[in-house]
Design an enzyme around this catalytic site. Structure first.
Site, PDB file in Angstrom:
ATOM      1  N   PRO A  43       0.822  -1.209   0.000  1.00  0.00           N
ATOM      2  CA  PRO A  43       0.000   0.000   0.000  1.00  0.00           C
ATOM      3  C   PRO A  43       0.864   1.271   0.000  1.00  0.00           C
ATOM      4  CG  PRO A  43      -0.780  -1.571   1.667  1.00  0.00           C
ATOM      5  CD  PRO A  43       0.519  -2.094   1.149  1.00  0.00           C
ATOM      6  N   PRO A 223      54.003 -36.699   9.955  1.00  0.00           N
ATOM      7  CA  PRO A 223      53.652 -37.668  10.995  1.00  0.00           C
ATOM      8  C   PRO A 223      52.157 -37.934  11.132  1.00  0.00           C
ATOM      9  CG  PRO A 223      54.190 -35.559  11.974  1.00  0.00           C
ATOM     10  CD  PRO A 223      54.480 -35.417  10.519  1.00  0.00           C
ATOM     11  N   ASP A 246      51.126 -45.743   2.061  1.00  0.00           N
ATOM     12  CA  ASP A 246      51.331 -46.721   3.139  1.00  0.00           C
ATOM     13  C   ASP A 246      50.138 -46.709   4.073  1.00  0.00           C
ATOM     14  OD1 ASP A 246      53.821 -47.167   2.144  1.00  0.00           O
ATOM     15  OD2 ASP A 246      54.805 -45.741   3.484  1.00  0.00           O
ATOM     16  N   LYS A 268      52.124 -51.444   4.702  1.00  0.00           N
ATOM     17  CA  LYS A 268      53.181 -52.311   5.193  1.00  0.00           C
ATOM     18  C   LYS A 268      53.196 -52.195   6.696  1.00  0.00           C
ATOM     19  CE  LYS A 268      56.827 -51.325   2.495  1.00  0.00           C
ATOM     20  NZ  LYS A 268      58.185 -51.643   2.073  1.00  0.00           N
ATOM     21  N   GLY A 300      55.909 -39.517   7.251  1.00  0.00           N
ATOM     22  CA  GLY A 300      57.091 -38.780   7.668  1.00  0.00           C
ATOM     23  C   GLY A 300      57.852 -38.218   6.490  1.00  0.00           C
ATOM     24  N   ASP A 301      59.165 -38.480   6.481  1.00  0.00           N
ATOM     25  CA  ASP A 301      59.998 -38.057   5.367  1.00  0.00           C
ATOM     26  C   ASP A 301      60.327 -39.295   4.539  1.00  0.00           C
ATOM     27  OD1 ASP A 301      61.998 -35.768   4.376  1.00  0.00           O
ATOM     28  OD2 ASP A 301      62.964 -37.731   4.239  1.00  0.00           O
ATOM     29  N   MET A 381      60.493 -47.859  14.604  1.00  0.00           N
ATOM     30  CA  MET A 381      60.093 -49.267  14.575  1.00  0.00           C
ATOM     31  C   MET A 381      60.698 -50.012  15.764  1.00  0.00           C
ATOM     32  SD  MET A 381      60.453 -49.832  10.481  1.00  0.00           S
ATOM     33  CE  MET A 381      61.921 -48.851  10.307  1.00  0.00           C
ATOM     34  N   ALA A 410      52.612 -39.435  17.174  1.00  0.00           N
ATOM     35  CA  ALA A 410      53.024 -38.033  17.316  1.00  0.00           C
ATOM     36  C   ALA A 410      52.231 -37.141  16.369  1.00  0.00           C
ATOM     37  CB  ALA A 410      54.515 -37.913  17.034  1.00  0.00           C
TER      38      ALA A 410
HETATM   39  N1  SAH Z   1      59.507 -42.266   6.906  1.00  0.00           N
HETATM   40  C1  SAH Z   1      58.952 -42.296   8.247  1.00  0.00           C
HETATM   41  C2  SAH Z   1      59.369 -43.517   9.021  1.00  0.00           C
HETATM   42  C3  SAH Z   1      58.816 -44.793   8.467  1.00  0.00           C
HETATM   43  S1  SAH Z   1      59.236 -46.169   9.457  1.00  0.00           S
HETATM   44  C4  SAH Z   1      59.317 -40.982   8.963  1.00  0.00           C
HETATM   45  O1  SAH Z   1      60.132 -40.243   8.457  1.00  0.00           O
HETATM   46  O2  SAH Z   1      58.758 -40.725  10.013  1.00  0.00           O
HETATM   47  C5  SAH Z   1      57.810 -46.343  10.457  1.00  0.00           C
HETATM   48  C6  SAH Z   1      58.108 -45.926  11.879  1.00  0.00           C
HETATM   49  O3  SAH Z   1      58.101 -44.518  11.975  1.00  0.00           O
HETATM   50  C7  SAH Z   1      57.093 -46.369  12.888  1.00  0.00           C
HETATM   51  O4  SAH Z   1      57.325 -47.709  13.312  1.00  0.00           O
HETATM   52  C8  SAH Z   1      57.333 -45.413  14.017  1.00  0.00           C
HETATM   53  O5  SAH Z   1      58.466 -45.759  14.756  1.00  0.00           O
HETATM   54  C9  SAH Z   1      57.658 -44.137  13.272  1.00  0.00           C
HETATM   55  N2  SAH Z   1      56.500 -43.248  13.096  1.00  0.00           N
HETATM   56  C10 SAH Z   1      55.879 -42.918  11.960  1.00  0.00           C
HETATM   57  N3  SAH Z   1      54.875 -42.042  12.186  1.00  0.00           N
HETATM   58  C11 SAH Z   1      54.883 -41.829  13.530  1.00  0.00           C
HETATM   59  C12 SAH Z   1      54.095 -41.023  14.404  1.00  0.00           C
HETATM   60  N4  SAH Z   1      53.098 -40.252  13.953  1.00  0.00           N
HETATM   61  N5  SAH Z   1      54.387 -41.055  15.724  1.00  0.00           N
HETATM   62  C13 SAH Z   1      55.384 -41.794  16.199  1.00  0.00           C
HETATM   63  N6  SAH Z   1      56.166 -42.564  15.415  1.00  0.00           N
HETATM   64  C14 SAH Z   1      55.914 -42.582  14.107  1.00  0.00           C
END
Ligand code: SAH
Length: 462
Positions: A43, A223, A246, A268, A300-301, A381, A410
């Site tokens: 309106p 990690p 892996d 593995k 990891g590396d 390991m 970790a």
């Molecule tokens: N390339 C990986 C290692 C591979 S061997 C690196 O650089 O970390 C696998 C081992 O790595 C595991 O048995 C354990 O000892 C370690 N790992 C991998 N991830 C992990 C995590 N988040 N916390 C603690 N240990 C870890």
């Protein structure tokens, strides 16, 4: 999800709005972007509405809404900002069976209008179900800034070119063409009239391009915390055709792989079932030879206990190109979580990375040196080898109260830390019953300030 976002066709559609004030104006500004026919019942309409009516952008009826006005309407907006008038509109909508929105009244509305980022035909709708309008506005502002203003134009031209682009084989080559268009060549088109011609040139280039060669990237996934991925790792995942990973790779990281990518688990386990290394090597090479961009994702590396060299040698033998993207190794993540350094002036000028077991079984190392005071070692390991490591170190003269910290998972949300001594190590580990990946840090206790992350079992075990 209490509200499901959909895109409603506006072709040959009538939308009715009751109201003529500020709320009506705000909604009309949005609605006028659509093709719908808009009928406003008010309106006392605001001058802008009168003007839009004069420009035939909407029809204006200067009286309250009646039931028969809702015949054939798809949507109705109650925008009178007066609860009693809005309630009357609501009653009419219910009677006529038309979907209703009461402005700023979620409870009485059948639908709500999202915040919209408009690059027509690309539109992004943002809704928070009324929970956080400020957040919706912030998201909108962020997207407005990020999306090129000409995105809509590129999408329209792109759409008209889809048929032509079908000349490229479906899959990667076609995707590459479109990615090239939207992100590289398209934004450079300065004159809109040339767009089609430029697109044709680009298509010809892509049609003539020889099949892209396959490539393997050995990528460190870190990690587990996705925020600990490198930018390069993210980019690799973003563009991968095939990701071979892996078992240790966390699901949050696999989530980041391109949606169309093929994910292959070649898990593995330390002592468990595994894909034989030769099969993994063969898989990597096979996909790369088919022209795929392969990401070999390692926890990891990749250069630390990753059997990287075997995979590289397989690539070299097959003439497949490769590169390495480093990652954060478990040792770095583990010391970070306990507030310690891997090396420290006056304590240890070197650090060792050891494996608890190798292909022959428990791995042998220079125990005599490791047993000396102030040594720091990261044992990968190592869980199953704890008793063996303890025995060797004590035998070579290490003191029983040497610090040992075990960090499980970790950087992940389920991270646990066990702080103990060499003499207690096997028992403490047995009690903690870690089942995730764990790293043993020889010679380090968590810094006191990190006590919060300690395993509660520590008290009993100490
Ligand atoms: N390339 C990986 C290692 C591979 S061997 C690196 O650089 O970390 C696998 C081992 O790595 C595991 O048995 C354990 O000892 C370690 N790992 C991998 N991830 C992990 C995590 N988040 N916390 C603690 N240990 C870890």
């Amino acid at each position: 999800m209490k509200h499901f976002p959909i895109y409603l066709s506006m072709t040959d559609t009538r939308i009715v709005l009751s109201g003529g004030g500020a709320a009506a104006l705000a909604k009309l500004r949005l609605l006028l972007k659509t093709e719908a026919q808009i009928d406003v019942y008010a309106p006392t309409p605001a001058p802008e509405i009168v003007q839009w009516a004069e420009q035939s952008r909407l029809t204006l009826v200067s009286r309250p809404l009646m039931l028969e006005d809702l015949t054939n309407a798809k949507l109705v907006y109650a925008a009178d900002e007066d609860p009693s008038v809005d309630a009357r509109t609501q009653a009419l909508a219910v009677k006529a069976g038309v979907l209703l929105n009461v402005v700023d009244n979620l409870k009485d509305s059948d639908f709500i209008t999202p915040a919209i980022v408009d690059r027509d035909p690309v539109t992004i709708a943002i809704g928070t179900e009324g929970a956080a309008p400020v957040l919706a506005r912030a998201l909108k502002a962020d997207l407005e800034e990020r999306l090129p203003p000409r995105l809509g134009f590129l999408a329209r031209i792109g759409k008209s070119f889809r048929k032509a682009a079908d000349a490229l084989p479906m899959g990667r080559r076609r995707r590459d063409f479109w990615a090239d268009y939207y992100f590289t060549a398209g934004p450079r088109i300065s004159n809109q009239d040339d767009a089609h011609e430029k697109l044709q040139e680009l298509l010809t280039q892509h049609l003539e391009a020889r099949d892209r060669a396959g490539h393997v990237q050995f990528v460190g996934a870190g990690p587990g915390d996705p925020e600990l991925l490198t930018l390069k790792a993210r980019k690799a995942l973003d563009t991968a055709d095939v990701v071979i990973h892996d078992r240790l790779i966390s699901p949050e990281i696999l989530e980041l792989a391109r949606r169309e990518a093929t994910l292959l688990d070649v898990g593995k386990h330390g002592f468990g079932p595994s894909t034989p290394q030769e099969d993994i090597d063969a898989l990597i090479v096979e996909h790369a030879q088919q022209g795929a961009q392969v990401v070999r994702l390692k926890s990891g590396d990749p250069t630390v206990f990753g059997r990287l060299d075997e995979e590289i040698e397989a690539c070299d033998a097959a003439g497949v190109s490769w590169s390495i993207v480093p990652g954060i190794t478990a040792a770095s993540a583990s010391v970070a979580s306990i507030g310690q350094s891997l090396t420290k002036r006056g304590r240890n000028g070197s650090v060792r990375f050891l494996t608890g077991h190798d292909m022959q079984g428990f791995a042998d190392h220079d125990w005599r040196t490791l047993a000396m005071p102030d040594q720091v070692a990261a044992i990968y390991m190592g869980k199953k080898a704890a008793r063996f490591v303890q025995g060797r170190l004590l035998m070579h003269g290490a003191t029983p109260d040497t610090a040992v910290t075990v960090v499980e998972s970790a950087s992940r949300s389920n991270q646990r830390v066990l702080s103990t001594t060499l003499s207690n190590l096997p028992n403490a580990l047995a009690t903690a019953a870690f089942d995730g990946p764990a790293l043993m840090l020889l010679g380090l206790h968590p810094r006191a300030a990190c006590a919060l992350v300690l395993d509660p079992m520590k008290q009993e075990l100490a």
